[in-house]
Design a protein around this motif. Sequence first.
Motif, mmCIF file in Angstrom:
data_model
loop_
_atom_site.group_PDB
_atom_site.id
_atom_site.type_symbol
_atom_site.label_atom_id
_atom_site.label_comp_id
_atom_site.label_asym_id
_atom_site.label_seq_id
_atom_site.Cartn_x
_atom_site.Cartn_y
_atom_site.Cartn_z
ATOM 1 N N GLY A 1 28.126 42.254 52.341
ATOM 2 C CA GLY A 1 28.858 41.019 52.125
ATOM 3 C C GLY A 1 29.906 41.149 51.037
ATOM 4 N N VAL A 2 30.792 40.148 50.973
ATOM 5 C CA VAL A 2 31.933 40.209 50.055
ATOM 6 C C VAL A 2 31.521 40.226 48.587
ATOM 7 C CG1 VAL A 2 34.075 39.082 49.330
ATOM 8 C CG2 VAL A 2 33.477 39.183 51.758
ATOM 9 N N PRO A 3 30.562 39.407 48.134
ATOM 10 C CA PRO A 3 30.206 39.466 46.713
ATOM 11 C C PRO A 3 29.773 40.866 46.263
ATOM 12 C CG PRO A 3 29.336 37.468 47.668
ATOM 13 C CD PRO A 3 29.859 38.288 48.813
ATOM 14 N N VAL A 4 28.974 41.539 47.088
ATOM 15 C CA VAL A 4 28.553 42.897 46.731
ATOM 16 C C VAL A 4 29.725 43.871 46.839
ATOM 17 C CG1 VAL A 4 26.998 44.796 47.329
ATOM 18 C CG2 VAL A 4 26.166 42.443 47.353
ATOM 19 N N LEU A 5 30.595 43.672 47.818
ATOM 20 C CA LEU A 5 31.812 44.487 47.914
ATOM 21 C C LEU A 5 32.588 44.437 46.602
ATOM 22 C CD1 LEU A 5 33.957 45.969 49.884
ATOM 23 C CD2 LEU A 5 34.963 43.690 50.069
ATOM 24 N N MET B 1 34.311 46.669 41.261
ATOM 25 C CA MET B 1 34.321 46.606 39.803
ATOM 26 C C MET B 1 33.609 47.810 39.195
ATOM 27 S SD MET B 1 33.619 42.502 39.249
ATOM 28 C CE MET B 1 33.576 42.630 37.453
ATOM 29 N N ARG B 2 32.479 48.186 39.783
ATOM 30 C CA ARG B 2 31.730 49.336 39.267
ATOM 31 C C ARG B 2 32.533 50.624 39.412
ATOM 32 N NH1 ARG B 2 27.368 49.165 42.538
ATOM 33 N NH2 ARG B 2 26.747 47.260 41.462
ATOM 34 N N ALA B 3 33.212 50.787 40.535
ATOM 35 C CA ALA B 3 34.000 51.990 40.772
ATOM 36 C C ALA B 3 35.161 52.094 39.790
ATOM 37 C CB ALA B 3 34.526 52.002 42.201
ATOM 38 N N GLU C 1 34.495 48.689 35.407
ATOM 39 C CA GLU C 1 34.535 47.371 34.780
ATOM 40 C C GLU C 1 33.115 46.869 34.510
ATOM 41 O OE1 GLU C 1 37.058 44.336 36.278
ATOM 42 O OE2 GLU C 1 38.397 45.733 37.292
ATOM 43 N N PRO C 2 32.890 46.225 33.391
ATOM 44 C CA PRO C 2 31.570 45.645 33.129
ATOM 45 C C PRO C 2 31.326 44.446 34.029
ATOM 46 C CG PRO C 2 33.126 44.984 31.428
ATOM 47 C CD PRO C 2 33.842 45.998 32.284
ATOM 48 N N ALA C 3 30.052 44.157 34.277
ATOM 49 C CA ALA C 3 29.701 42.971 35.053
ATOM 50 C C ALA C 3 30.137 41.731 34.289
ATOM 51 C CB ALA C 3 28.199 42.937 35.306
ATOM 52 N N ASP C 4 30.912 40.894 34.934
ATOM 53 C CA ASP C 4 31.430 39.685 34.301
ATOM 54 C C ASP C 4 31.642 38.644 35.392
ATOM 55 O OD1 ASP C 4 32.909 38.389 31.811
ATOM 56 O OD2 ASP C 4 34.182 38.077 33.563
ATOM 57 N N ALA C 5 30.985 37.508 35.272
ATOM 58 C CA ALA C 5 31.005 36.519 36.344
ATOM 59 C C ALA C 5 32.400 35.959 36.596
ATOM 60 C CB ALA C 5 30.034 35.378 36.018
ATOM 61 N N ASP D 1 37.219 35.818 40.086
ATOM 62 C CA ASP D 1 38.675 35.951 40.233
ATOM 63 C C ASP D 1 39.010 36.986 41.310
ATOM 64 O OD1 ASP D 1 41.534 35.751 39.430
ATOM 65 O OD2 ASP D 1 41.188 37.806 38.751
ATOM 66 N N LEU D 2 38.389 38.165 41.249
ATOM 67 C CA LEU D 2 38.648 39.199 42.249
ATOM 68 C C LEU D 2 38.206 38.745 43.642
ATOM 69 C CD1 LEU D 2 37.624 42.477 40.385
ATOM 70 C CD2 LEU D 2 39.926 41.856 41.162
#
Length: 219
Positions: A47-51, A56-58, A61-65, A70-71
């Motif tokens: 799904g898109v949220p995990v995408l 972000m991980r690649a 980028e740190p996890a940030d809600a 925004d992305l």
Amino acid sequence: MAAVIFDLDGTLVDSAPDIHAALNLTLAEEAAPPLTLPQVVSFIGNGVPVLIERVMRARGEPADAARHKDLHDRFMRHYNADPATLTTLYPGVEACLRGLSASGWQIGLCTNKPQGPSREILGSFGLLELFAVVIGGDSLSVKKPDPAPLRAAAAAFAAGPVLYVGDSEVDAATAAAAGLPFALFTEGYRKTPAQDLPHQALFSHFDALPALLQGLARS
């Protein structure tokens, strides 16, 4: 009457090029370097949220809600504007679906892609009318591999055998959790060796699928 439910991305369609394009348009807005198509393919399936989490991980980028939202929102704006230009059906899909429908099979869709672009993609190929039910990643509060979306799709059909067709680890796990026979398409976005995934049938071309489904429905 027998029913078959399909996954979408990596099963009926190769949608990675359009997802890739929308992600890179999103990154280009902030002058960020583009992602490669193989990278994007490796991110698809949950799904898109995990995408977006994987993007972000690649990028380190740190996890940030707030950043994730925004992305996510900018990606969906680009993707919803053009979800089908670069997307293609896998060989034999249209003939297979039309043949199944003509033979009396009920057909459904269960995907982690949002319902809007899923329906638009099917419509762009003139296939939406064949689907009695379309369950997307935003149809319920949970996504595959939770079995609830697949069970919701199956509940749309009258009594009779229900089979599931997909291409990935997520699809195999969903079918197993829902207790439905699973046919694994080997040419999609799977990373794990096919023999290591639970399945009742394997196929590499949609020409072979109708006979496999008939066999599964009788078993």
